[in-house]
Design a protein around this motif. Structure first.
Motif, PDB file in Angstrom:
ATOM      1  N   GLN A  59       0.846  -1.261  -0.015  1.00 21.62           N
ATOM      2  CA  GLN A  59       0.022  -0.134   0.002  1.00 21.62           C
ATOM      3  C   GLN A  59       0.995   1.261   0.110  1.00 21.62           C
ATOM      4  O   GLN A  59       1.722   1.160   0.962  1.00 21.62           O
ATOM      5  N   ASP A  60       0.781   2.129  -0.933  1.00 19.34           N
ATOM      6  CA  ASP A  60       1.391   3.328  -1.056  1.00 19.34           C
ATOM      7  C   ASP A  60       0.608   4.304  -0.355  1.00 19.34           C
ATOM      8  O   ASP A  60      -0.753   4.205  -0.369  1.00 19.34           O
ATOM      9  N   HIS A  61       1.203   5.451  -0.068  1.00 25.19           N
ATOM     10  CA  HIS A  61       0.059   6.819   0.381  1.00 25.19           C
ATOM     11  C   HIS A  61       0.767   7.880  -0.193  1.00 25.19           C
ATOM     12  O   HIS A  61       1.760   8.297  -0.317  1.00 25.19           O
ATOM     13  N   LYS A  62      -0.269   8.254  -1.281  1.00 23.04           N
ATOM     14  CA  LYS A  62       0.274   9.426  -2.234  1.00 23.04           C
ATOM     15  C   LYS A  62       0.022  10.677  -1.709  1.00 23.04           C
ATOM     16  O   LYS A  62       0.974  11.542  -1.898  1.00 23.04           O
ATOM     17  N   PRO A  63      -1.166  11.048  -0.948  1.00 20.80           N
ATOM     18  CA  PRO A  63      -1.008  12.518  -0.598  1.00 20.80           C
ATOM     19  C   PRO A  63       0.020  13.029   0.274  1.00 20.80           C
ATOM     20  O   PRO A  63       0.395  11.995   1.144  1.00 20.80           O
ATOM     21  N   THR A  89       1.529  13.119  -4.436  1.00 22.68           N
ATOM     22  CA  THR A  89       2.927  12.994  -4.628  1.00 22.68           C
ATOM     23  C   THR A  89       3.260  11.709  -5.316  1.00 22.68           C
ATOM     24  O   THR A  89       2.398  10.833  -5.887  1.00 22.68           O
ATOM     25  N   GLY A  90       4.498  11.455  -5.754  1.00 26.21           N
ATOM     26  CA  GLY A  90       5.190  10.248  -6.216  1.00 26.21           C
ATOM     27  C   GLY A  90       4.725   8.889  -5.160  1.00 26.21           C
ATOM     28  O   GLY A  90       4.801   7.668  -5.718  1.00 26.21           O
ATOM     29  N   GLY A  91       4.535   9.196  -3.958  1.00 23.94           N
ATOM     30  CA  GLY A  91       4.598   8.195  -2.765  1.00 23.94           C
ATOM     31  C   GLY A  91       5.095   8.686  -1.763  1.00 23.94           C
ATOM     32  O   GLY A  91       6.389   8.848  -1.779  1.00 23.94           O
ATOM     33  N   LEU A 134       4.073  -6.349 -14.065  1.00 20.45           N
ATOM     34  CA  LEU A 134       2.784  -6.007 -14.171  1.00 20.45           C
ATOM     35  C   LEU A 134       2.082  -5.382 -13.024  1.00 20.45           C
ATOM     36  O   LEU A 134       2.057  -6.216 -11.958  1.00 20.45           O
ATOM     37  N   TYR A 135       1.826  -4.183 -12.620  1.00 24.52           N
ATOM     38  CA  TYR A 135       1.534  -3.528 -11.368  1.00 24.52           C
ATOM     39  C   TYR A 135       0.283  -2.821 -11.438  1.00 24.52           C
ATOM     40  O   TYR A 135       0.053  -1.755 -11.866  1.00 24.52           O
ATOM     41  N   PRO A 136      -0.706  -3.511 -11.342  1.00 24.62           N
ATOM     42  CA  PRO A 136      -1.978  -3.072 -11.338  1.00 24.62           C
ATOM     43  C   PRO A 136      -2.304  -1.910  -9.900  1.00 24.62           C
ATOM     44  O   PRO A 136      -2.147  -2.282  -8.977  1.00 24.62           O
ATOM     45  N   PHE A 180      -2.851   0.645 -14.902  1.00 26.13           N
ATOM     46  CA  PHE A 180      -1.630  -0.689 -14.858  1.00 26.13           C
ATOM     47  C   PHE A 180      -0.612   0.176 -15.074  1.00 26.13           C
ATOM     48  O   PHE A 180      -0.407   1.169 -15.729  1.00 26.13           O
ATOM     49  N   ASN A 181       0.580  -0.369 -14.255  1.00 20.27           N
ATOM     50  CA  ASN A 181       1.981  -0.021 -14.649  1.00 20.27           C
ATOM     51  C   ASN A 181       2.740  -1.226 -14.850  1.00 20.27           C
ATOM     52  O   ASN A 181       2.357  -2.147 -15.006  1.00 20.27           O
ATOM     53  N   ALA A 182       3.782  -0.797 -15.707  1.00 21.51           N
ATOM     54  CA  ALA A 182       4.348  -1.859 -16.645  1.00 21.51           C
ATOM     55  C   ALA A 182       5.846  -2.091 -15.956  1.00 21.51           C
ATOM     56  O   ALA A 182       6.855  -2.211 -16.589  1.00 21.51           O
ATOM     57  N   ARG A 183       5.887  -1.822 -14.547  1.00 24.31           N
ATOM     58  CA  ARG A 183       7.207  -1.783 -14.094  1.00 24.31           C
ATOM     59  C   ARG A 183       6.999  -1.833 -12.598  1.00 24.31           C
ATOM     60  O   ARG A 183       5.915  -1.897 -12.011  1.00 24.31           O
ATOM     61  N   PHE A 184       8.319  -2.107 -11.734  1.00 21.53           N
ATOM     62  CA  PHE A 184       7.932  -1.999 -10.244  1.00 21.53           C
ATOM     63  C   PHE A 184       7.504  -0.570  -9.881  1.00 21.53           C
ATOM     64  O   PHE A 184       8.160   0.684 -10.448  1.00 21.53           O
ATOM     65  N   GLY A 185       6.866  -0.465  -8.726  1.00 20.62           N
ATOM     66  CA  GLY A 185       6.279   0.769  -8.102  1.00 20.62           C
ATOM     67  C   GLY A 185       7.389   1.378  -7.321  1.00 20.62           C
ATOM     68  O   GLY A 185       8.449   0.627  -7.028  1.00 20.62           O
ATOM     69  N   ASP A 186       7.492   2.739  -7.385  1.00 16.50           N
ATOM     70  CA  ASP A 186       8.275   3.307  -6.311  1.00 16.50           C
ATOM     71  C   ASP A 186       7.459   4.243  -5.601  1.00 16.50           C
ATOM     72  O   ASP A 186       6.870   5.114  -5.991  1.00 16.50           O
ATOM     73  N   PRO A 187       7.177   4.050  -4.274  1.00 14.62           N
ATOM     74  CA  PRO A 187       8.287   3.062  -3.566  1.00 14.62           C
ATOM     75  C   PRO A 187       7.782   1.844  -2.970  1.00 14.62           C
ATOM     76  O   PRO A 187       8.104   1.140  -1.989  1.00 14.62           O
ATOM     77  N   GLU A 188       7.081   1.064  -3.841  1.00 12.28           N
ATOM     78  CA  GLU A 188       6.681  -0.220  -3.476  1.00 12.28           C
ATOM     79  C   GLU A 188       7.837  -1.202  -3.516  1.00 12.28           C
ATOM     80  O   GLU A 188       8.265  -1.965  -2.765  1.00 12.28           O
ATOM     81  N   ALA A 189       8.732  -0.730  -4.903  1.00 10.46           N
ATOM     82  CA  ALA A 189       9.739  -1.794  -4.936  1.00 10.46           C
ATOM     83  C   ALA A 189      10.880  -1.665  -3.462  1.00 10.46           C
ATOM     84  O   ALA A 189      11.494  -2.810  -3.214  1.00 10.46           O
TER      85      ALA A 189
HETATM   86  N1  GLY Z   1       3.917   4.117  -6.258  1.00  9.97           N
HETATM   87  C1  GLY Z   1       3.374   4.995  -7.476  1.00  9.97           C
HETATM   88  C2  GLY Z   1       4.201   4.510  -8.753  1.00  9.97           C
HETATM   89  O1  GLY Z   1       4.953   3.783  -8.764  1.00  9.97           O
HETATM   90  O2  GLY Z   1       3.791   4.765  -9.906  1.00  9.97           O
END
Ligand code: GLY
Length: 431
Positions: free
Chosen positions: A220-224, A234-236, A275-277, A291-300
Motif C-alpha cells: 500500500q502506497d500513500h500518495k497525498p 505525490t509520487g508516494g 505488471l503492477y495494477p 496498470f503500470n508496466a514496472r516496479f512501483g516506487d516506493p513499492e519496490a
Molecule cells: N507508487 C506509485 C508508482 O510507482 O507509480
C-alpha cells in the motif's frame, strides 16, 4: 567469472533493486544508469552517466561493455522501446516491449483492454478534442450531478496527469492544462474521463514471463503529501507490505491478472516484466485504477526488503520464460518505508542543496536500511537534490514493529525543511 548487469534508472526504486541485486553471488559488476549517491556507495556498483531515456546510448554501452543482462526500473525507457532495441541487438533485457508497455503508456489502450476482457474498472469515455470534452463536462455536472470525475492524460505524465474534478469549473481547469496549454505535451492529446472511485489504494505486483506469472504480496502506497491523506498527490510518501487485511489474491489472479495476460497474448503483445495494477477497494472488492508496466516506487523498496531468494536468478529465468521453475521466497514478516521529502515538495520549486546527516546512525538500528532518491555528493558532503530525498525502510515480525523501526530510523536523519508523513500504515494497524 560473474555476470555484468545493467540497471536503468536513478531513483529509490533502483537503489533498492541494486541493493538486492548486489546480494546475488552471480553478479560481478552492476552498472546503474544514471544511478544516484546511494547506488554509488554499493559494492559491485558503478554509476554510468547516461540518462535512462537515452536508449541508443544505453544500447551502445551494453554492447561495448559486454553486459549480459539489463533490468529496466523506470517507465519512460520502456515506452521509448528500450526492450525492442536491446533485443534487436541480441541483448538480454527484462521488461515489456514498446507495444506491451502501452498498458501503462496509453491509458486509452489500457482502459479499452480492460473493457474487452472484463476486468473491473470504473466506467470511462475517451475525449480527443476540447469542444466535445467541454460538452461532456456540462452534461455531467449540469443535472445537479455532484459525483466527481477523474480526467487522465492518456500518455505518461510523470505521475501528474490525473485530475479529480468535483465541479464543472475544475473540469475546465483540467482540460485547459491538458488540451489547451498542453502542460504534459502530447500525453494530453487524448484524455480518459472516468468515474471517481473512493477507497483505500492497494497494489499487487505480478512478475510475468509471457505465459506464467508470480504474484507478490500486497502493498500500500500513500500518495497525498499530508497525514490523513490530505493535500496534493505525490509520487508516494510511504509504503507497507503486506497489507494485513487484504485477502483478495485469488480475485486479483482470476479477475485481473489472468484476463489481462490472456488479452495481451491474444493481441500479439504478450507481457514480460513487472505488471503492477493500481487498485482501489470499492465496496470491499478491488477495482483497477490503472496498470503500470514496472516496479512501483516506493513499492519496490518494501518488496526488496521482503524478497529473500536470489533476485537475479528469478529475473533471469523470467526472460527465458522459465518462471515456473523458480519460486520467490518472501520474508514472512512485514516491511515499512517512510519517504523523507524536501521542503515545498510536491511543488516543482522544492528546496535543494541541503546537507543530510544521520543515515549511518539510522542504519545501525535493527532492521533499518535507507534508500536514496534525490541525493548528491558535493565536495564530500551528501546533500538533497530532488523532491523525494530518502526512503527509510525497516522489516519487522509484525507490521507494528516494522513501522516503529522505520520511524526510529527517520528520527536519526536530518536536513533543513525535511517533511514526512507520520501515519504510514496507521490505517492498517487500526483495522
Ligand atoms: N507508487 C506509485 C508508482 O510507482 O507509480
Amino acid at each position: 567469472m560473474g555476470k555484468k548487469v545493467l540497471l536503468v534508472g536513478g531513483g529509490g526504486r533502483e537503489h533498492a533493486l541494486a541493493w538486492k541485486l548486489c546480494q546475488s553471488p552471480e553478479i560481478s559488476e552492476l552498472y546503474v544508469a544514471p544511478g544516484n549517491a546511494g547506488t554509488e556507495g554499493l559494492t559491485k556498483v558503478r554509476n554510468v552517466p547516461i540518462k535512462a531515456t537515452n536508449i541508443l546510448a544505453l544500447a551502445a554501452f551494453a554492447l561495448k561493455e559486454g553486459i549480459e543482462f539489463t533490468i529496466v526500473g523506470q517507465d519512460d525507457p520502456l515506452a521509448l522501446g528500450i526492450v525492442d532495441l536491446f533485443q534487436s541487438h541480441k541483448l538480454r533485457i527484462l521488461g515489456p516491449s514498446k507495444m506491451a508497455t502501452r498498458i501503462e503508456s496509453s491509458k486509452v489502450y489500457s482502459k479499452e483492454l480492460m473493457r474487452s476482457v472484463r476486468v473491473p474498472t470504473a466506467p470511462f469515455t475517451v475525449l480527443d478534442n476540447y469542444p466535445n470534452a467541454v460538452v461532456l463536462a456540462q452534461e455531467h455536472f449540469g443535472n445537479k450531478n455532484l459525483r466527481p470525475i477523474v480526467l487522465k492524460a492518456s500518455g505518461l505524465a510523470l505521475g501528474k496527469g490525473a485530475y479529480v474534478c468535483r465541479s464543472y469549473k475544475e473540469v475546465l481547469h483540467a482540460l485547459d492544462e491538458l488540451m489547451i496549454q498542453r502542460i504534459h505535451g502530447s500525453a494530453g492529446d487524448k484524455v480518459v474521463a472516468e468515474e471517481f472511485v473512493d477507497g483505500q489504494e492497494i497494489s499487487v505486483h505480478a512478475l510475468c514471463d509471457g505465459t506464467s506469472y508470480e504474484l507478490f504480496p500486497s502493498a500500500q502506497d500513500h500518495k497525498p503529501i499530508y497525514d490523513g491523506d490530505e493535500g496534493p498527490n505525490t509520487g508516494g510518501m510511504g509504503t507497507i507490505a503486506p497489507v494485513p487485511w487484504f485477502n483478495h489474491h485469488d480475485f486479483v489472479r482470476q479477475c485481473i491478472i489472468e484476463p489481462i495476460l490472456a488479452g495481451m497474448q491474444r493481441d500479439g503483445h504478450p507481457f514480460v516484466g513487472l505488471l503492477y495494477p493500481g487498485l482501489k477497494m470499492r465496496e470491499g472488492w478491488p477495482v483497477v485504477l490503472e496498470f503500470n508496466a514496472r516496479f512501483g516506487d516506493p513499492e519496490a523498496q518494501v518488496y526488496m526488503r521482503l524478497w529473500e531468494s536470489d533476485l537475479l536468478k528469478t529475473l533471469w529465468a523470467c526472460v527465458d520464460g522459465r518462471l515456473r521453475e523458480t519460486k520467490i521466497k518472501w520474508n514472512p514478516g512485514y516491511a515499512a518505508c517512510i519517504t523523507m521529502a524536501s521542503a515545498r515538495y510536491p511543488s516543482p520549486d522544492y528546496k535543494k542543496g541541503m546537507p543530510i546527516t544521520g543515515i549511518d546512525k539510522a542504519q545501525s538500528l535493527p532492521g533499518v536500511v535507507v534508500f536514496h532518491a534525490g541525493t548528491q555528493m558535493v565536495n564530500g558532503q551528501l546533500v538533497t537534490s530532488g523532491g523525494r530525498v530518502l526512503y527509510v525502510t525497516a522489516v519487522g515480525a509484525t507490521l507494528k514493529e516494522a513501522i516503529y523501526r522505520a520511524y526510529a530510523g527517520v528520527k536519526c536523519i536530518s536536513f533543513e525543511g525535511m517533511q514526512y508523513r507520520k501515519d504510514i500504515g496507521a490505517k492498517s494497524l487500526n483495522k
